[in-house]
Design an enzyme around this catalytic site. Structure first.
Site, PDB file in Angstrom:
ATOM      1  N   ASP A  83       0.714  -1.354  -0.053  1.00  0.00           N
ATOM      2  CA  ASP A  83       0.020  -0.087   0.013  1.00  0.00           C
ATOM      3  C   ASP A  83       1.082   1.277  -0.018  1.00  0.00           C
ATOM      4  O   ASP A  83       1.608   1.369   0.781  1.00  0.00           O
ATOM      5  CB  ASP A  83      -0.925   0.091   1.253  1.00  0.00           C
ATOM      6  CG  ASP A  83      -1.790   1.027   1.293  1.00  0.00           C
ATOM      7  OD1 ASP A  83      -1.426   2.037   0.686  1.00  0.00           O
ATOM      8  OD2 ASP A  83      -3.051   1.092   1.875  1.00  0.00           O
ATOM      9  N   HIS A  84       1.035   1.806  -1.009  1.00  0.00           N
ATOM     10  CA  HIS A  84       2.215   2.628  -1.366  1.00  0.00           C
ATOM     11  C   HIS A  84       2.047   3.870  -0.406  1.00  0.00           C
ATOM     12  O   HIS A  84       2.956   4.644   0.040  1.00  0.00           O
ATOM     13  CB  HIS A  84       2.347   3.232  -2.686  1.00  0.00           C
ATOM     14  CG  HIS A  84       1.640   4.108  -3.231  1.00  0.00           C
ATOM     15  ND1 HIS A  84       0.045   3.652  -3.686  1.00  0.00           N
ATOM     16  CD2 HIS A  84       1.580   5.549  -3.500  1.00  0.00           C
ATOM     17  CE1 HIS A  84      -0.505   5.026  -4.124  1.00  0.00           C
ATOM     18  NE2 HIS A  84       0.426   5.855  -4.233  1.00  0.00           N
ATOM     19  N   HIS A  92      -5.823   2.803   1.086  1.00  0.00           N
ATOM     20  CA  HIS A  92      -5.151   3.957   1.625  1.00  0.00           C
ATOM     21  C   HIS A  92      -5.924   4.748   2.766  1.00  0.00           C
ATOM     22  O   HIS A  92      -5.039   5.132   3.730  1.00  0.00           O
ATOM     23  CB  HIS A  92      -4.750   5.084   0.521  1.00  0.00           C
ATOM     24  CG  HIS A  92      -4.200   4.419  -0.758  1.00  0.00           C
ATOM     25  ND1 HIS A  92      -3.269   3.467  -0.785  1.00  0.00           N
ATOM     26  CD2 HIS A  92      -4.415   4.740  -2.195  1.00  0.00           C
ATOM     27  CE1 HIS A  92      -3.098   3.067  -1.911  1.00  0.00           C
ATOM     28  NE2 HIS A  92      -3.669   3.614  -2.808  1.00  0.00           N
TER      29      HIS A  92
HETATM   30  C1  BG6 Z   1      -3.296   4.288  -6.584  1.00  0.00           C
HETATM   31  C2  BG6 Z   1      -4.585   4.290  -6.948  1.00  0.00           C
HETATM   32  O1  BG6 Z   1      -3.128   3.359  -5.526  1.00  0.00           O
HETATM   33  O2  BG6 Z   1      -3.114   5.430  -5.872  1.00  0.00           O
HETATM   34  C3  BG6 Z   1      -4.761   5.440  -8.275  1.00  0.00           C
HETATM   35  O3  BG6 Z   1      -4.964   3.339  -7.861  1.00  0.00           O
HETATM   36  C4  BG6 Z   1      -4.395   6.889  -7.442  1.00  0.00           C
HETATM   37  O4  BG6 Z   1      -6.008   5.349  -8.595  1.00  0.00           O
HETATM   38  C5  BG6 Z   1      -3.010   6.780  -6.824  1.00  0.00           C
HETATM   39  O5  BG6 Z   1      -4.461   7.863  -8.614  1.00  0.00           O
HETATM   40  C6  BG6 Z   1      -2.822   7.914  -5.842  1.00  0.00           C
HETATM   41  O6  BG6 Z   1      -1.618   7.910  -5.299  1.00  0.00           O
HETATM   42  P1  BG6 Z   1      -0.864   9.095  -4.950  1.00  0.00           P
HETATM   43  O7  BG6 Z   1       0.414   8.831  -4.731  1.00  0.00           O
HETATM   44  O8  BG6 Z   1      -0.643   9.930  -6.435  1.00  0.00           O
HETATM   45  O9  BG6 Z   1      -1.628  10.113  -3.859  1.00  0.00           O
END
Ligand code: BG6
Ligand code: NDP
Length: 504
Positions: A182-183, A245
């Site tokens: 989960d980045h 997230h």
């Molecule tokens: C991803 C989703 O996990 O996170 C995307 O699949 C989303 O739809 C993205 O745009 C958002 O990540 P960040 O790091 O740009 O907030």
């Protein structure tokens, strides 16, 4: 970054190396780790996919990705060359057993010891099981921490499929070998929530139902779905953002203090929160959850087509591009405190913010005229774009008489630390190499998160939303989302960076 580097030789096997995620995130992160000296001397990256490519062609493609997406901008010629020589390509089908025989013996015979091998699944999710099954035929993998597997999101499509994927994985690997990404957990400001809460004694007495009225978590994006229509139309905002997230952000805000900064202790405390979230029944869904889908509109002054006009999206799609929820955490700390979560595409700005709204003062000694812009205290954790923390208090405006105005005490990451933050994927990749799963999702966490949203998924898939599209691109979501909080006599707080400048 002050993490210790694991100097053991490593091979990263990147399934899906010809795809978007590899070019956009994984390879730029590895490139930056290489430049920063955070990779061991003996390493290689082995891309695997079906496309007809060679080492040279893959490197070219990834070079373009790095130039476009790396936080350092265009790659220097020498830096790129020194990185690219570590990158290799294997063209194969993922169900080919010979591929795995080759992979398991991979590494440079000149290296001091056999490498750790990280199998990174950056492929469409329907291929995860194919790869896991093939890896399962290699008996030495299970339990040997030299071998690790990284799974990209989405982890399952619903509770049942997430359970099935966990079962498949756990037949082949032990939990300590599995890294579910989960980045958001790799983002600096998200990690800072733990430092902020548990490295400072002053918050703890306030961090509960006695002082906090409610919590709002907003993750808004300006972008639409780009080229990802095929994936997104079968996912929607609830699966794509909230299940992972936003639920993780909620856990970090609501969790108890870990007794040690270890992977299992942190994850135990987070899972306790998820298990304490009050489950919504299907009949209650309309009172607790709102969905939206963008229609035509404009973002940043540019005309935007409606979601249903996007590439690979059904013309009568029922998929939500906005979701808002109200959740309660049923424990002593949070009883009765609503947590409002909202996320959406094509909104007025890219902003991720967590606001803890404190209760109003118990008695107001100031007259109404003195406090025209009175706001209760509010603590805002800004995840993006202006990473930092803001504490809003009331102050006397200079002048004759007693007029109160809100003022902000704040710190901004950039001003304080004067150094660029690593990208989330850099942090996560270093942790995988160090064998530290603290910032990754454990099997029970993923399932607990699906359990919370499953009734909403069920109701939303069973009922067609007749009002779609119900918000214009460039708005903060549909009016129904306002009603969700208005019923509790609250309003969505405008993210701080969107507030009109005060005093001007
Ligand atoms: C991803 C989703 O996990 O996170 C995307 O699949 C989303 O739809 C993205 O745009 C958002 O990540 P960040 O790091 O740009 O907030
Ligand atoms: P892409 O479609 O761009 O890439 C998929 C990769 O898998 C390609 O390298 C493709 O290569 C390979 N592949 C092998 N077999 C197949 C097959 N049968 N069908 C389709 N592709 C195949 O996907 P992304 O890179 O966008 O996504 C990869 C994973 O990362 C997904 O799980 C996604 O949800 C996740 N993710 C992606 C994000 C992003 O921003 N792109 C963000 C967060 C997560 P080839 O055709 O050469 O075989």
């Amino acid at each position: 970054m002050n993490k210790k580097i694991n100097q053991e030789p490593v091979v990263i096997v990147l399934f899906g190396a010809s795809g978007d995620l590899s070019a956009r995130k994984v390879i730029p992160a590895l490139y930056n780790l290489h430049i920063g000296g955070f990779l061991p001397e003996e390493y290689s990256i082995v891309g695997v996919a079906r496309s007809e490519l060679s080492d040279v062609l893959l490197r070219q493609r990834l070079h373009d990705g790095v130039n476009k997406f790396s936080r350092r901008g265009i790659a220097g010629e020498q830096e790129w060359a020194s990185f690219a020589e570590h990158v290799h390509y294997i063209q194969a089908d993922y169900d080919d057993p010979e591929l795995y025989e080759r992979l398991i013996n991979i590494g440079d015979p000149a290296w001091e010891k056999p490498p750790n091998i990280i199998f990174y699944l950056a492929t469409p999710p329907n291929l995860f099981t194919v790869v896991i099954e093939q890896l399962g035929k290699i008996p030495v993998l299970r339990g040997d921490l030299r071998y690790r597997i990284v799974i990209e999101k989405p982890f399952g499509h619903d509770l049942e499929s997430a359970r099935a994927l966990n079962k498949d994985l756990l037949q082949v690997f032990e939990e300590q070998q599995i890294y579910r990404i989960d980045h958001y957990l790799g983002k600096e400001t998200v990690q800072n929530i733990l430092a902020f809460r548990f490295g400072n004694a002053i918050w703890e007495p306030l961090w509960n139902r006695n002082f906090i009225d409610h919590v709002q978590i907003t993750v808004a994006e300006k972008i639409g779905i780009g080229q990802r229509g095929r994936y997104y139309d079968s996912a929607g905002a609830l699966r794509d953002m909230i299940q992972n997230h936003l639920m993780q952000l909620l856990c970090l805000i609501a969790m108890e203090a870990p007794s040690a900064f270890t992977a299992d202790e942190i994850r135990n405390k987070k899972v306790d929160v998820m298990n304490a979230i009050r489950l919504i029944t299907k009949a209650e869904v309309p009172a607790y959850a709102v969905r939206g889908q963008y229609g035509q509109g404009s973002v940043d002054g540019k005309q935007v087509q409606s979601y249903r006009e996007e590439k690979d999206v059904g013309k009568a799609s029922n998929t939500e591009t906005f979701a808002a929820l109200k959740l309660f955490v049923d424990n002593w700390r949070w009883q009765g405190v609503p947590f409002y979560l909202r996320t959406g595409k094509c909104m007025p700005g890219r902003v991720s913010e967590i606001s803890l709204q404190f209760r109003p003062v118990p008695h107001h000694p100031f007259s109404h005229l003195n406090t025209q812009v009175f706001q209760p205290n509010r603590l805002v954790i800004q995840i993006e774009p202006n990473e930092g923390v803001v504490l809003r208090t009331q102050a006397k405006e200079p002048g004759l008489g007693m007029q109160l105005k809100p003022v902000d005490m704040m710190y901004c990451y950039q001003d304080v630390f004067h150094q660029p933050s690593p990208d989330a994927y850099e942090t996560l990749l270093v942790d995988i190499m160090r064998n530290d799963p603290s910032l990754f999702m454990r099997a029970d966490q993923v399932e607990a998160a699906w359990t919370v949203i499953q009734p909403i998924l069920d109701v939303w898939s069973e009922t067609k939303e007749l009002n779609f599209p119900n918000y214009q691109a460039g708005q903060w979501g549909p009016s129904e989302a306002e009603n969700l909080v208005a019923r509790d006599r609250k309003t969505w707080l405008l993210p701080i960076s969107f507030e009109p400048k005060r005093g001007s």
